[in-house]
Design a protein around this motif. Structure first.
Motif, PDB file in Angstrom:
ATOM      1  N   GLN A  11       0.824  -1.206   0.000  1.00 56.98           N
ATOM      2  CA  GLN A  11       0.000   0.000   0.000  1.00 56.98           C
ATOM      3  C   GLN A  11       0.861   1.260   0.000  1.00 56.98           C
ATOM      4  N   PHE A  12       1.999   1.213   0.682  1.00 53.27           N
ATOM      5  CA  PHE A  12       2.929   2.345   0.614  1.00 53.27           C
ATOM      6  C   PHE A  12       3.367   2.584  -0.826  1.00 53.27           C
ATOM      7  N   ILE A  13       3.684   1.474  -1.517  1.00 55.81           N
ATOM      8  CA  ILE A  13       4.172   1.590  -2.893  1.00 55.81           C
ATOM      9  C   ILE A  13       3.056   2.060  -3.823  1.00 55.81           C
ATOM     10  N   LYS A  25      -5.253   4.611   5.109  1.00 51.89           N
ATOM     11  CA  LYS A  25      -6.585   4.793   4.519  1.00 51.89           C
ATOM     12  C   LYS A  25      -6.892   6.271   4.277  1.00 51.89           C
ATOM     13  N   TYR A  26      -6.456   7.126   5.218  1.00 52.42           N
ATOM     14  CA  TYR A  26      -6.836   8.544   5.144  1.00 52.42           C
ATOM     15  C   TYR A  26      -5.685   9.458   4.732  1.00 52.42           C
ATOM     16  N   THR A  27      -4.594   8.867   4.226  1.00 51.88           N
ATOM     17  CA  THR A  27      -3.472   9.675   3.747  1.00 51.88           C
ATOM     18  C   THR A  27      -3.356   9.535   2.236  1.00 51.88           C
ATOM     19  N   LYS A  28      -3.531  10.622   1.531  1.00 50.07           N
ATOM     20  CA  LYS A  28      -3.476  10.601   0.063  1.00 50.07           C
ATOM     21  C   LYS A  28      -2.102  11.000  -0.455  1.00 50.07           C
ATOM     22  N   ILE A  29      -1.490  11.998   0.193  1.00 44.95           N
ATOM     23  CA  ILE A  29      -0.170  12.461  -0.227  1.00 44.95           C
ATOM     24  C   ILE A  29       0.694  12.618   1.024  1.00 44.95           C
ATOM     25  N   GLY A  30       2.021  12.658   0.821  1.00 45.44           N
ATOM     26  CA  GLY A  30       2.922  12.827   1.948  1.00 45.44           C
ATOM     27  C   GLY A  30       3.441  11.477   2.410  1.00 45.44           C
ATOM     28  N   GLY A  31       3.285  11.181   3.681  1.00 47.79           N
ATOM     29  CA  GLY A  31       3.815   9.927   4.184  1.00 47.79           C
ATOM     30  C   GLY A  31       3.488   9.708   5.647  1.00 47.79           C
ATOM     31  N   ILE A  32       4.161   8.724   6.207  1.00 48.08           N
ATOM     32  CA  ILE A  32       3.937   8.312   7.590  1.00 48.08           C
ATOM     33  C   ILE A  32       5.278   8.284   8.309  1.00 48.08           C
ATOM     34  N   SER A  37      -4.706  15.516  16.541  1.00 48.08           N
ATOM     35  CA  SER A  37      -4.930  15.774  15.126  1.00 48.08           C
ATOM     36  C   SER A  37      -5.021  17.272  14.867  1.00 48.08           C
ATOM     37  N   GLY A  38      -4.591  17.641  13.673  1.00 53.95           N
ATOM     38  CA  GLY A  38      -4.640  19.035  13.251  1.00 53.95           C
ATOM     39  C   GLY A  38      -4.627  19.120  11.742  1.00 53.95           C
ATOM     40  N   ASP A  39      -4.299  20.291  11.242  1.00 56.57           N
ATOM     41  CA  ASP A  39      -4.275  20.481   9.789  1.00 56.57           C
ATOM     42  C   ASP A  39      -3.179  19.647   9.121  1.00 56.57           C
ATOM     43  N   GLY A  40      -2.122  19.344   9.885  1.00 49.54           N
ATOM     44  CA  GLY A  40      -1.010  18.609   9.288  1.00 49.54           C
ATOM     45  C   GLY A  40      -1.135  17.108   9.377  1.00 49.54           C
ATOM     46  N   GLY A  41      -2.256  16.587   9.857  1.00 50.94           N
ATOM     47  CA  GLY A  41      -2.427  15.148   9.953  1.00 50.94           C
ATOM     48  C   GLY A  41      -2.748  14.703  11.375  1.00 50.94           C
ATOM     49  N   THR A  42      -2.524  13.432  11.619  1.00 50.69           N
ATOM     50  CA  THR A  42      -2.885  12.817  12.908  1.00 50.69           C
ATOM     51  C   THR A  42      -1.683  12.092  13.486  1.00 50.69           C
ATOM     52  N   THR A  43      -1.557  12.159  14.798  1.00 51.58           N
ATOM     53  CA  THR A  43      -0.516  11.423  15.508  1.00 51.58           C
ATOM     54  C   THR A  43      -1.169  10.563  16.578  1.00 51.58           C
ATOM     55  N   VAL A  44      -0.920   9.269  16.528  1.00 51.26           N
ATOM     56  CA  VAL A  44      -1.403   8.334  17.544  1.00 51.26           C
ATOM     57  C   VAL A  44      -0.211   7.922  18.395  1.00 51.26           C
ATOM     58  N   SER A  45      -0.358   8.073  19.719  1.00 54.97           N
ATOM     59  CA  SER A  45       0.736   7.757  20.646  1.00 54.97           C
ATOM     60  C   SER A  45       0.354   6.551  21.492  1.00 54.97           C
ATOM     61  N   ILE A  46       1.272   5.586  21.561  1.00 53.65           N
ATOM     62  CA  ILE A  46       1.076   4.392  22.379  1.00 53.65           C
ATOM     63  C   ILE A  46       2.161   4.384  23.452  1.00 53.65           C
ATOM     64  N   ASP A  47       1.753   4.569  24.695  1.00 52.67           N
ATOM     65  CA  ASP A  47       2.705   4.615  25.806  1.00 52.67           C
ATOM     66  C   ASP A  47       3.037   3.191  26.233  1.00 52.67           C
ATOM     67  N   LEU A  48       4.285   2.773  26.002  1.00 52.69           N
ATOM     68  CA  LEU A  48       4.736   1.417  26.319  1.00 52.69           C
ATOM     69  C   LEU A  48       5.643   1.385  27.531  1.00 52.69           C
ATOM     70  N   SER A  49       5.685   2.470  28.290  1.00 55.12           N
ATOM     71  CA  SER A  49       6.645   2.556  29.398  1.00 55.12           C
ATOM     72  C   SER A  49       6.158   1.876  30.663  1.00 55.12           C
ATOM     73  N   ILE A  80       2.952   7.295  15.874  1.00 60.99           N
ATOM     74  CA  ILE A  80       2.728   7.047  14.446  1.00 60.99           C
ATOM     75  C   ILE A  80       1.993   8.262  13.892  1.00 60.99           C
ATOM     76  N   SER A  81       2.689   9.018  13.051  1.00 58.55           N
ATOM     77  CA  SER A  81       2.134  10.270  12.522  1.00 58.55           C
ATOM     78  C   SER A  81       1.927  10.146  11.019  1.00 58.55           C
ATOM     79  N   ASP A  82       0.873  10.796  10.531  1.00 56.50           N
ATOM     80  CA  ASP A  82       0.622  10.800   9.093  1.00 56.50           C
ATOM     81  C   ASP A  82       0.305  12.217   8.628  1.00 56.50           C
ATOM     82  N   THR A  83       0.243  12.393   7.327  1.00 53.01           N
ATOM     83  CA  THR A  83      -0.085  13.691   6.727  1.00 53.01           C
ATOM     84  C   THR A  83      -1.453  13.617   6.066  1.00 53.01           C
ATOM     85  N   GLY A  84      -2.366  12.872   6.699  1.00 49.85           N
ATOM     86  CA  GLY A  84      -3.682  12.652   6.120  1.00 49.85           C
ATOM     87  C   GLY A  84      -4.653  13.785   6.382  1.00 49.85           C
ATOM     88  N   ILE A  85      -5.931  13.475   6.218  1.00 50.49           N
ATOM     89  CA  ILE A  85      -6.969  14.501   6.306  1.00 50.49           C
ATOM     90  C   ILE A  85      -7.278  14.884   7.745  1.00 50.49           C
TER      91      ILE A  85
END
Length: 325
Positions: free
Chosen positions: A196-198, A233-240, A305-317, A251-256
Motif C-alpha cells: 500500500q505504501f508503494i 486509509k486517510y493519507t493521500k499524499i505525503g507519508g507516515i 490531530s490538526g491540519d497537518g495530519g494525525t498522531t497516535v501515541s502508544i505509551d509502552l513505558s 505514528i504520525s501521518d499527513t492525512g486529512i
C-alpha cells in the motif's frame, strides 16, 4: 435506629395506642393513680426489654444483609433465618431467581463458546483461499493484481478484527506477556502494508527502535497494524512517520486528520466520525479494540490531530499489566 423504628412502626403505634386505651379505661373506672402508674411502669419495662432484644436481632440481620450485597451475585446460601412466613416466601423467590439467573448465564456461556469455536474454525478456513489467491496474484504484476492484493489485505484485517473482538469478549484471553523486540513488531506491521505504501506512493520515515518492551507481541502487532491501516486509509499524499522516544511509540501521518468534535470519541465502540461516515467503509471497531487491548496490556493510547495530519501515541513505558478486561 431510624430504620428499626420505620420497620416496626405499626407495632410501636399499636402498643402506644393500647397503652393509652388501657390507661384511659383504668382512670375512668376509678383505679387509683398509684396502681395505674405501677402497671404502666411494669408494662413499659417489659416492652423496653422486648424492643431492645428485637433491636439487637434487627441490627444483626441488617449486618448479614449488608455483607450479602457483595456476595449475592455468587451465592444466596448465607441468607439469614426467616422470622416469619412472609420472609420465608421472599427468600424462596430470591432462590428461584438466583437459580434461573445461573441457568441463563450457563446457557449464554455455552452459546458464546459455540460461537467462538465456529468463528475460529471459519477464520482458519477462510485464510486458506486467501493464501491461495495471494499466491496466484504473486505470479502476476499488473495494476489489477496489485489492487486485488490490497483488497485481500483488507479482508485479512477484517478477519483478524473479528477474531480479536470475539477473544476480547470472552471470559479468558491468550495474553503472553514477555519482553519483546519493538523493532520486530513494527517491521512485521510495515511488511504487511508495504504494497500500500508503494501503490499510494507514500513515504516512510522510521528509525529502528532498538529496544524491548513488556507486552504481548501478537496483540501489540494488531494495535500497530490497526493504527497503520487507518493512517494509510486517510493519507493521500505525503507519508507516515514512526518514532519511539521516552517509552512512547508515535505514528504520525499527513492525512486529512480528525475533526475536533470527533477527537474525544474516536476510541468509542462503533464511532466513525465525519471522515468515517464519508468513507462509508469504516466499522468503528478498530480503534475501540486498540484501546481495550492497550488497557489490558498496561499501555495507553491517545490521538492528536490538526491540519497537518494525525498522531497516535502508544505509551509502552508502563510495567504493570491489568488483564481484567
Amino acid at each position: 435506629m431510624k430504620a428499626y423504628i420505620y420497620a416496626r412502626r405499626r407495632v410501636i403505634c399499636g402498643a402506644l395506642l393500647m397503652a393509652g386505651l388501657c390507661t384511659a379505661v383504668f382512670i375512668a373506672g376509678g383505679v387509683p393513680a398509684g396502681a395505674v402508674g405501677y402497671a404502666a411502669a411494669l408494662c413499659g419495662s417489659i416492652s423496653i426489654a422486648i424492643f431492645v432484644v428485637d433491636l439487637v436481632k434487627f441490627r444483626r440481620r441488617r449486618a448479614i444483609l449488608e455483607k450479602l450485597r457483595e456476595d449475592i451475585t455468587v451465592s444466596c446460601e448465607n441468607l439469614p433465618v426467616p422470622d416469619n412466613a412472609a420472609e420465608r416466601d421472599y427468600q424462596e423467590l430470591l432462590e428461584i431467581l438466583f437459580r434461573s439467573r445461573a441457568e441463563q448465564a450457563q446457557k449464554y456461556e455455552q452459546s458464546f463458546e459455540q460461537m467462538t469455536d465456529y468463528y475460529t474454525m471459519w477464520a482458519h478456513q477462510i485464510k486458506t483461499p486467501i493464501a491461495a489467491m495471494r499466491l496466484t496474484l504473486a505470479e502476476q504484476d499488473s495494476p489489477e493484481s496489485r489492487e486485488l492484493s490490497v483488497q485481500l489485505t483488507r479482508i485479512e484485517e477484517y478477519v483478524d478484527m473479528v477474531m480479536c473482538y470475539i477473544r476480547l469478549e470472552s471470559s479468558s484471553t491468550d495474553y503472553v506477556i514477555r519482553e519483546c523486540s519493538l523493532d520486530g513488531i513494527i517491521r512485521a506491521a510495515l511488511r504487511k502494508f508495504s504494497s500500500q505504501f508503494i501503490r499510494k506512493k507514500l513515504t516512510l520515515e522510521y528509525s529502528p527502535a532498538e529496544c524491548t518492551v513488556l507486552t504481548d507481541e501478537k496483540w501489540l502487532l494488531f494495535v500497530v497494524g490497526q493504527v497503520l491501516s487507518n493512517s494509510l486509509k486517510y493519507t493521500k499524499i505525503g507519508g507516515i512517520k514512526i518514532d519511539f522516544r521516552d517509552g512512547v511509540l508515535r505514528i504520525s501521518d499527513t492525512g486529512i486528520g480528525i475533526a475536533p468534535e470527533d477527537l474525544p470519541r474516536i476510541f468509542d465502540k462503533g464511532f466513525t466520525g465525519c471522515n468515517g461516515r464519508s468513507d462509508m467503509k469504516a466499522s468503528g471497531l478498530g480503534l475501540y479494540l486498540c484501546r481495550r487491548i492497550c488497557g489490558a496490556l498496561g499501555h495507553s493510547i491517545t490521538a492528536e490531530s490538526g491540519d497537518g495530519g494525525t498522531t497516535v501515541s502508544i505509551d509502552l513505558s508502563r510495567n504493570s499489566v491489568d488483564v481484567r478486561e
